[in-house]
Design a protein around this motif. Structure first.
Motif, mmCIF file in Angstrom:
data_model
loop_
_atom_site.group_PDB
_atom_site.id
_atom_site.type_symbol
_atom_site.label_atom_id
_atom_site.label_comp_id
_atom_site.label_asym_id
_atom_site.label_seq_id
_atom_site.Cartn_x
_atom_site.Cartn_y
_atom_site.Cartn_z
ATOM 1 N N VAL A 101 4.560 4.139 -2.263
ATOM 2 C CA VAL A 101 4.725 5.577 -2.742
ATOM 3 C C VAL A 101 5.837 6.443 -1.704
ATOM 4 O O VAL A 101 6.657 7.353 -2.239
ATOM 5 N N LYS A 102 5.922 5.694 -0.615
ATOM 6 C CA LYS A 102 7.116 6.475 0.175
ATOM 7 C C LYS A 102 8.512 6.051 -0.311
ATOM 8 O O LYS A 102 9.423 6.779 -0.148
ATOM 9 N N VAL A 126 -3.408 6.545 -4.231
ATOM 10 C CA VAL A 126 -3.228 5.050 -3.498
ATOM 11 C C VAL A 126 -4.776 4.678 -3.270
ATOM 12 O O VAL A 126 -5.433 5.266 -2.450
ATOM 13 N N GLU A 127 -5.195 3.793 -3.983
ATOM 14 C CA GLU A 127 -6.463 3.130 -3.991
ATOM 15 C C GLU A 127 -6.855 1.598 -3.584
ATOM 16 O O GLU A 127 -6.445 0.983 -4.819
ATOM 17 N N ARG A 185 0.654 -1.328 0.142
ATOM 18 C CA ARG A 185 0.040 -0.137 0.014
ATOM 19 C C ARG A 185 0.751 1.276 -0.012
ATOM 20 O O ARG A 185 1.430 1.517 -1.036
ATOM 21 N N ASP A 186 0.637 2.269 1.215
ATOM 22 C CA ASP A 186 1.597 3.492 1.088
ATOM 23 C C ASP A 186 3.136 3.211 0.923
ATOM 24 O O ASP A 186 3.786 4.171 0.796
ATOM 25 N N THR A 187 3.407 2.132 1.674
ATOM 26 C CA THR A 187 4.921 1.858 1.346
ATOM 27 C C THR A 187 5.628 2.258 0.101
ATOM 28 O O THR A 187 6.547 2.731 -0.246
#
Length: 508
Positions: free
Chosen positions: A108-109, A141-142, A104-106
């Motif tokens: 984009v980080k 992010v979806e 998931r968010d990892t």
């Protein structure tokens, strides 16, 4: 449903944005990528020319969380695209699939130049998310927690004109301790049989002559709709579809493999004499630790029944070596099953930890040196069995469905390649007459190698087919050629080099 043969080419659609999809992992991912291609082309994109290597307006990574070092491979590839994106204003990068669902968010980080992250349950949102990222100028992010729409309702750009995947279910209800797929794909959801058969009939009308029924646990089909014999009924119904020459399926689970399925395979002429049945281990204690709900006797009993009903069936499998706690005696039990089952091919994997799986934190992790030594012994045994089993094919007359891109040396050797009914790969002498992918050539087998067969004489007969017509139509109308997949479809014959992996859920 959208047919790839009806689409415009990059040449014909100059000025349209281009896309490239890079696919990793199992057959389900390969099929999902066909959906992603269809979605993008319905939205006005055209496929980038083969070999563009990231030189496209949109690059999509359809990821796998099962393969070893899947995350390192993804971030390495994303890193190589970063300078290209800097040079190309407006270029977008999207990451989907199982690793996206997991991290998931990892993503984009770690790779802030990624524009879109989407999961396994909402692949239909890709065009909308790309447009939203473009307008808002920030990453989207979806990740949906459950299936929004069955993938087969989405448009498709099929990779082949003559053979097609047909998804009958998504998700898995098993809890194998080495596998993270159920957590990422969700619980099993079955399509209605009428919807599956309607898709098969539509494909046959387009010229497809071979279909592969696809599910994470394909023979559990029916558990979601309350019919335990739904899968065998589906196989028999496929047998009644005029023009459908070959039916295959992957991958079944031994715990759900019932006698009615064996009978349907044996009694339905277009269901091919081929079975991929994941073993994972021959040891009852290891199977228990894996949370595989069958034991050695049950597994060998299925093989015996299949061989009695379908004597020429080619049976393949998946095996994991070095699962936590595996002793030398446990490994010897795996070798025993391999000797008894006499698989045409085994896809063998060295166990390695997968974050998020129960097995990753189990006691008794096996030293790498020990795993490697066992792996080499297993491969050597299976290589000899595969060769011996293939030698039994010499002298047989087989009908081959001519394949595209299966023989790497065909040009130099003046041969073509095709698949026998049991899915063995056969290289044969190129006939004087034109033979197209999808056509059927009848040949006599003259030589056997461990991973392929040769037919060195002239073809006994060539039959032009509607599938060959479909291939010819696609290619003569200039449709863009498939870019292929990076790590996908297991076929008869060990890939080189042999993969080092956990074996996933038995479908990788």
């Amino acid at each position: 449903m959208t047919s790839s043969g009806d689409r415009s080419t990059a040449v014909e659609a100059q000025g349209h944005p281009t896309y490239e999809i890079r696919t990793y992992g199992c057959q389900m991912n390969v099929h999902d990528s066909e959906r992603l291609s269809g979605l993008l082309e319905d939205s006005g994109y055209v496929r980038a020319p083969e070999g563009s290597d990231g030189d496209a307006d949109v690059v999509v990574f359809n990821t796998c969380a099962v393969r070893e070092n899947a995350d390192n491979r993804l971030y390495g590839n994303l890193g190589r695209l970063a300078p290209m994106k800097t040079r190309r204003p407006g270029m977008q990068i999207a990451v989907g699939g199982c690793l996206a669902q997991k991290d998931r968010d990892t993503i984009v980080k770690r790779a802030p130049w990624v524009d879109v992250v989407f999961g396994t349950h909402n692949i239909g949102k890709l065009p909308v998310l790309l447009e939203r990222a473009r307008v808002q100028e920030e990453a989207q992010v979806e990740i949906a927690e459950s299936l929004e729409a069955f993938p087969s309702t989405l448009p498709t750009r099929r990779e082949s004109a003559y053979a097609a995947w047909v998804s009958i279910s998504v998700g898995c209800n098993n809890t194998c301790t080495f596998c993270i797929v159920p957590a990422l794909r969700g619980k099993e959801k079955d399509r209605r049989p009428g919807d599956v058969l309607a898709e098969v009939e539509a494909l046959v009308a387009e010229g497809v002559s071979e279909i592969t029924l696809l599910g994470q646990n394909v023979n559990a089909y029916g558990s979601d709709i309350g019919d335990r014999e739904a899968f065998s009924k589906l196989l028999r119904a496929c047998g009644a579809i005029d023009g459908l020459e070959r039916v295959r399926f992957t991958s079944p689970h031994p715990k759900d493999f019932t006698d009615d399925v064996i009978a349907a395979m044996a009694e339905t002429p277009n269901v091919m004499p081929q079975l991929h049945m994941p073993l994972q281990s021959g040891s009852d204690p290891v199977l228990r630790a894996m949370r595989r709900s069958y034991r050695q006797d049950r597994y060998l009993g299925i093989i015996e029944k299949v061989r009695a009903a379908i004597p020429h069936a080619a049976i393949t499998t998946d095996i994991i070596v070095g699962f936590p706690g595996e002793t030398e005696d446990d490994f010897e039990q795996t070798l025993h099953v391999v000797r008894e089952a006499r698989f045409a091919q085994a896809f063998t994997f060295q166990y390695s930890k997968r974050p998020g799986t129960p097995a990753a934190t189990m006691d008794g992790q096996i030293p790498k040196k020990t795993v490697q030594e066992r792996y080499e012994r297993l491969v050597a045994l299976q290589e000899q069995i595969s060769w011996d089993e293939n030698k039994g094919q010499v002298g047989r007359t087989l009908d081959l469905m001519v394949a595209e891109g299966e023989g790497r040396k065909d040009g130099a050797t003046h041969r073509l390649s095709g698949r026998a009914p049991d899915n063995r790969l056969v290289h044969f002498t190129k006939p004087a007459e034109e033979v197209r992918p999808g056509d059927v050539a009848t040949v006599e087998i003259t030589y056997a190698a461990p991973h392929h067969l040769l037919a060195e004489g002239e073809a006994l007969k060539v039959r032009r087919t509607r599938a060959g017509d479909a291939w010819e139509k696609r290619n003569t109308t200039g449709a863009a050629k498939p870019a292929g997949v990076l790590l996908g479809l297991p076929k008869i014959g060990v890939p080189e080099p042999l993969p080092v992996s956990s074996g996933g859920c038995g479908h990788d």
